[in-house]
Design a protein around this motif. Structure first.
Motif, PDB file in Angstrom:
ATOM      1  N   ARG A 286      25.049  75.719  73.936  1.00  0.00           N
ATOM      2  CA  ARG A 286      24.224  74.985  72.964  1.00  0.00           C
ATOM      3  C   ARG A 286      22.894  75.704  72.743  1.00  0.00           C
ATOM      4  O   ARG A 286      22.446  75.865  71.596  1.00  0.00           O
ATOM      5  CB  ARG A 286      23.987  73.556  73.443  1.00  0.00           C
ATOM      6  N   GLU A 290      21.927  77.310  69.041  1.00  0.00           N
ATOM      7  CA  GLU A 290      20.724  76.823  68.359  1.00  0.00           C
ATOM      8  C   GLU A 290      19.685  77.935  68.218  1.00  0.00           C
ATOM      9  O   GLU A 290      19.001  78.036  67.185  1.00  0.00           O
ATOM     10  CB  GLU A 290      20.145  75.637  69.123  1.00  0.00           C
ATOM     11  N   ARG A 293      20.880  80.394  65.455  1.00  0.00           N
ATOM     12  CA  ARG A 293      20.697  79.776  64.141  1.00  0.00           C
ATOM     13  C   ARG A 293      19.218  79.719  63.754  1.00  0.00           C
ATOM     14  O   ARG A 293      18.872  79.917  62.589  1.00  0.00           O
ATOM     15  CB  ARG A 293      21.296  78.373  64.142  1.00  0.00           C
ATOM     16  N   ARG A 386      16.864  76.793  74.199  1.00  0.00           N
ATOM     17  CA  ARG A 386      16.752  77.198  72.807  1.00  0.00           C
ATOM     18  C   ARG A 386      15.446  77.957  72.582  1.00  0.00           C
ATOM     19  O   ARG A 386      15.418  78.996  71.914  1.00  0.00           O
ATOM     20  CB  ARG A 386      16.800  75.969  71.898  1.00  0.00           C
TER      21      ARG A 386
END
Length: 429
Positions: A286, A290, A293, A386
């Motif tokens: 995850r 993230e 992106r 992230r």
């Protein structure tokens, strides 16, 4: 000395070498895939020269060995769960039990190698020290040359760097004398592994070994690392032969689904940890998705032993299994990985920026080298978020980093396995 392909040196031998029309080479590697792949690269070069090659390795790697046409004698049980336990803490390995486990590995490796080594002319070993010690005992009994190879410089004693910390034997805080630390390391290895080795040697009629580490390494180990990426520094106490990294021939086609994903848009960021598990695979996936992106890129997740998987069904993320990194890495925007020697070298050769998220062993070394060379970023710690991964990616994706990565790519050699094969075959120098 720091010998390279242009100044080869023969394997160290304490005994005679048998004469034969076709050299028979036994490769012994106990560890993760990062220990196996270089040996398969060497095997390919030896086979091209007409040598017969056999291998002893954990049973996890029967498939890659078969694909390479190398008969495999398995050593013990699969290594994957041991690596998972060491990284994730799901199978704690207390230091007080390490000598017993090491003694079992010595014996298990000895048994496998004693079978596979019959009729062989030379042995090359890498990976965990207890396994290499068991292998060398067989070479000693048979009177054949034995070579130990390290895939990163800090596995070998040097005044220029400290040793790795051993379980239950942390390095003294604030210590700065590397030679004193390596002396302490020798004592630690004798305590952890020497007693078990000598107990096994007694059962097969071999004399005890005074210094475990010296016995495994010899005075002339080989270093299968690229001189530009992982240089061996002089002066040093060992006569190290640096051949360059052992890389398997690339160029294999990519899976059709992966090829279609690459063709459908801009270059993605590759995220994979090879044969290294992670503590929280879902959390790492995850964070990676993230972060990538957030930098405006598509995501290519490699499952591997970490079992990374997409966190949603968006079409900007693709999961791949096996793929030839030599073919793939030139087509991605950046490579996020664990910092294994092979992955680091292949990404550098492709001229692709890297983010190294080190988990264990040599990986902090390669993370530091990537940052020092300016070809990517070293993530601080093994557990990316992230925010932390996005910051590292911002450095890697900077045009100046890409330009530097392209420049360094021209310095990376591809002839390391060839140089090592020539040394073994006696056709160079």
């Amino acid at each position: 000395m720091n010998a390279t392909a242009s100044t080869p040196a023969p394997a160290e031998t304490a005994t005679h070498r048998k004469k034969s029309d076709r050299m028979r080479v036994l490769l012994v590697a106990y560890g993760s895939r990062g220990d196996i792949e270089p040996m398969l690269a060497l095997a390919a070069r030896l086979q091209e020269s007409g040598a017969e090659v056999r291998m002893c390795a954990p049973p996890d790697f029967a498939g890659p060995a078969e694909d390479a046409g190398v008969p495999l004698t398995p050593i013990g049980r699969p290594v994957r769960e041991m690596v998972r336990g060491a990284v994730t803490g799901t199978a704690p390995m207390p230091a007080q039990g390490l000598p017993e486990r090491a003694a079992r590995l010595v014996a298990t490796t000895y048994e496998a190698v004693a079978t596979a080594a019959r009729g062989c002319d030379v042995m090359v070993a890498t990976g965990l020290f207890p396994a290499a010690a068991g292998a060398r005992s067989v070479a000693e009994e048979l009177g054949i040359p034995y070579v130990f190879v390290a895939c990163f410089p800090t596995y070998l004693p040097s005044p220029h760097h400290a040793p790795l910390a051993r379980p239950g034997h942390p390095l003294p805080p604030q210590a700065s004398d590397n030679r004193a630390l390596w002396d302490l390391d020798a004592e630690n290895l004798n305590a952890l592994f020497g007693t078990g080795l000598n107990a096994h040697r007694a059962t097969v009629g071999l004399p005890p070994v005074d210094d475990f580490r010296d016995y495994v390494l010899t005075s002339r180990p080989w270093l299968a690392a690229d001189p530009a990426l992982g240089p061996w520094k002089e002066p040093a106490d060992l006569d190290v032969v640096q051949t360059g990294a052992w890389l398997r021939p690339g160029g294999r086609p990519l899976p059709a689904g992966l090829q279609a994903f690459l063709d459908a848009g801009t270059p993605p960021v590759y995220v994979g940890f090879g044969s290294i598990p992670v503590r929280d695979a879902q959390g790492v996936a995850r964070a990676a998705v993230e972060a990538v992106r957030a930098q405006g890129h598509r995501v290519l997740l490699s499952g591997g032993w970490a079992e990374l998987a997409p966190v949603d069904d968006q079409d900007d993320c693709f999961r791949v299994g096996e793929a030839d990194h030599h073919t793939l890495f030139p087509r991605v925007a950046a490579v996020v990985h664990h910092g294994g020697a092979g992955t680091t070298t292949t990404a550098a050769l492709a001229g692709t920026p890297q983010v190294v998220v080190p988990q264990m062993a040599d990986q902090p070394y390669w993370a530091a080298r990537v940052a020092e060379l300016g070809i990517g970023a070293a993530h601080d710690g093994a557990d990316p978020t992230r925010e932390t991964l996005s910051a590292a990616l911002a450095t890697a994706l900077d045009p100046r980093t890409r330009a530097r990565a392209k420049a360094v790519a021209g310095l990376v050699r591809t002839d390391g396995a060839t140089a090592a094969a020539q040394l073994l075959l006696g056709t160079a120098g």
